[in-house]
Motif scaffolding. Sequence first.
Motif: not given
Length: 171
Positions: A125-130, A153-162
């Motif tokens: 959902n976060m990636m979709r709303n990115m 942007k993808f890497l930022f959200y991915f690292l945040w998710f991890i």
Amino acid sequence: MLPATAKWYDRRDSVFIEFCVADSKDVKVNFDKTKCGFSCVAGTDDVKLENQIDLFEAIDENESKHNRTDRSVLCYLRKAQPGKAWPRLTKEKAKVSWLSVDFNNWKDWEDDSDEEMGNFDQFSNMMRNMGGEDDLDNLDVDADGADDVRLNKFLFYFLWFIRFSIYSELK
């Protein structure tokens, strides 16, 4: 003395044992580092019941508790080593006739696939709303630069998710 019928289940930090005894009186529960003792007088016939359990692993006897209801006595045994699964309640592998697994309360917490799927759904959902192409149109970059922004942007959200997933497991 007869043993009381009991059910048990495992959790990450604790083990629960429910002694299925209706109308119990004179309930005594003793917690030792590697043992659990239970005794009571049950029912209208005043039947004396007693169980001694050599536990699979050590417990924290000071943090372990019990609660009596009209139908049963529920024991909460705090594990000395949280996070370690107990494949059985007893030290010995032999099947004990009065003890069974409480499958209604059992949760395979080692797998935690339900929780991981929830985290994955949050990430999706976060990636979709990115944001999509509209967000990038306002930037003065060429097509290659737009790909770099999208990747960052993808890497930022991915690292945040991890980081969020690791933090959730530590709770």
